[in-house]
Design a protein around this motif. Structure first.
Motif, mmCIF file in Angstrom:
data_model
loop_
_atom_site.group_PDB
_atom_site.id
_atom_site.type_symbol
_atom_site.label_atom_id
_atom_site.label_comp_id
_atom_site.label_asym_id
_atom_site.label_seq_id
_atom_site.Cartn_x
_atom_site.Cartn_y
_atom_site.Cartn_z
ATOM 1 N N ILE A 1 83.240 65.147 40.349
ATOM 2 C CA ILE A 1 82.516 63.424 39.320
ATOM 3 C C ILE A 1 81.553 64.663 38.988
ATOM 4 O O ILE A 1 80.879 65.759 39.252
ATOM 5 N N ASN A 2 81.287 64.050 37.609
ATOM 6 C CA ASN A 2 80.676 64.371 36.319
ATOM 7 C C ASN A 2 81.003 66.030 35.615
ATOM 8 O O ASN A 2 80.566 66.310 35.670
ATOM 9 N N THR A 3 82.173 65.857 36.064
ATOM 10 C CA THR A 3 83.132 67.594 35.339
ATOM 11 C C THR A 3 84.157 66.685 34.222
ATOM 12 O O THR A 3 84.317 65.240 35.101
ATOM 13 N N LEU A 4 84.765 67.290 33.499
ATOM 14 C CA LEU A 4 85.932 66.887 33.021
ATOM 15 C C LEU A 4 86.794 66.488 33.042
ATOM 16 O O LEU A 4 87.661 65.802 33.010
ATOM 17 N N PHE A 5 87.127 67.155 33.629
ATOM 18 C CA PHE A 5 88.202 67.302 34.795
ATOM 19 C C PHE A 5 88.242 65.790 35.811
ATOM 20 O O PHE A 5 89.467 65.157 36.241
ATOM 21 N N SER A 6 87.224 65.058 36.282
ATOM 22 C CA SER A 6 87.613 64.347 36.549
ATOM 23 C C SER A 6 87.971 62.815 35.738
ATOM 24 O O SER A 6 88.411 61.728 36.721
ATOM 25 N N VAL A 7 88.011 63.040 35.238
ATOM 26 C CA VAL A 7 88.405 62.386 33.953
ATOM 27 C C VAL A 7 89.632 62.676 33.138
ATOM 28 O O VAL A 7 90.380 61.724 33.343
#
Length: 273
Positions: free
Chosen positions: A136-142
């Motif tokens: 969470i709180n990483t670009l890959f989580s989006v």
């Protein structure tokens, strides 16, 4: 009567076109004016364009960083989504069986589930990966939740129905493997559907608001929609700065659509034959 009918038709179409395009014209004019002029309903070109741009990029909101985050997320999501969804659609159509058809039917049913119902399971899953680049709180989580959607797989599957099976059989006789057939034969002939899918995926990713709001908790990770929302939620919003940000946020999608609009139309038509 025919002339009156034609005049009436063009009059109605002109009014509809004006209603459709007026918000965009007002948005462009608004980014050249002060907040007080915008709230007063001024529809004239002002002299505050450069000041509004300076306020936008010099503010504490880090709009330039948000642009970079949105660009990275949208580009990576589009690349991965086109690759994975086209392979899935190709597999479902070329290797048809009762089992695969059932799996595809369940996949289509997932389109009925609203994304808001999946946010808590997604957040729990990515929270457990907090010590990895995918937490969470990483670009890959989006990026990861958007790289394969039932709609894109369905779009490619429908397009592949028009793909000549004789080419696949001829390639197999010549000794090509399934991956080679996909990359060397199918992909070069499916440029239109790839263009249509790219526009849809890029637009959805660029405008995505709900999941990035939950997943991206650090200010430096925020995307453009989150920054624009924060601008409008302030106690005294600067509408000139907001209009400038909206225009900049609209440009990438508009440019991509106008460049690929011909392929988009042909791809969408080809996918529903």
């Amino acid at each position: 009567m025919e002339k009156i009918s034609k005049i009436f038709k063009y009059l109605v179409l002109s009014i509809a076109a004006f209603i459709s395009i007026f918000p965009f014209v007002w948005m462009i004019l608004g980014m050249t004016n002060k907040t007080i002029d915008i709230t007063a309903g001024k529809i004239m070109i002002g002299d505050q364009l450069m000041i509004n741009f300076q306020n936008l990029f010099n503010s504490d909101l880090n709009f330039h960083r948000a642009l970079l985050n949105s660009a990275v997320i949208a580009l990576l999501t589009t690349i991965f989504a086109l690759f994975l969804s086209s392979m899935a659609g190709y597999g479902f159509e070329i290797f048809r069986s009762k089992r695969n058809d059932r799996i595809f039917s369940f996949l289509l049913l997932s389109m009925m589930v609203p994304f808001s119902a999946m946010m808590i399971p997604l957040y729990t899953m990515f929270s457990k990966l907090s010590n990895t680049p995918f937490g969470i709180n990483t670009l890959f989580s989006v990026i990861i939740p958007s790289v394969s959607t039932a709609f894109l797989i369905f779009l490619f599957k429908q397009n592949i129905k028009a793909f000549p099976r004789s080419l696949v059989e001829a390639a197999r006789i010549d000794g090509l493997g399934e991956l080679a057939i996909f990359f060397k034969i199918y992909m070069p002939t499916a440029k239109n559907i790839y263009a249509a899918a790219a526009i849809i995926t890029f637009m959805n990713s660029w405008n995505n608001y709900l999941w990035p709001l939950v997943a991206l908790q650090s200010p430096e990770k925020r995307t453009v929609p989150l920054i624009l929302s924060a601008m409008g939620a302030s106690y005294t919003p600067d509408y000139g700065m907001i209009m400038s940000g909206i225009v900049i946020a609209t440009l990438p999608i508009a440019i991509i659509f106008f460049v690929l609009q011909k392929q988009f139309v042909q791809g969408m038509l080809g996918s529903v034959k």
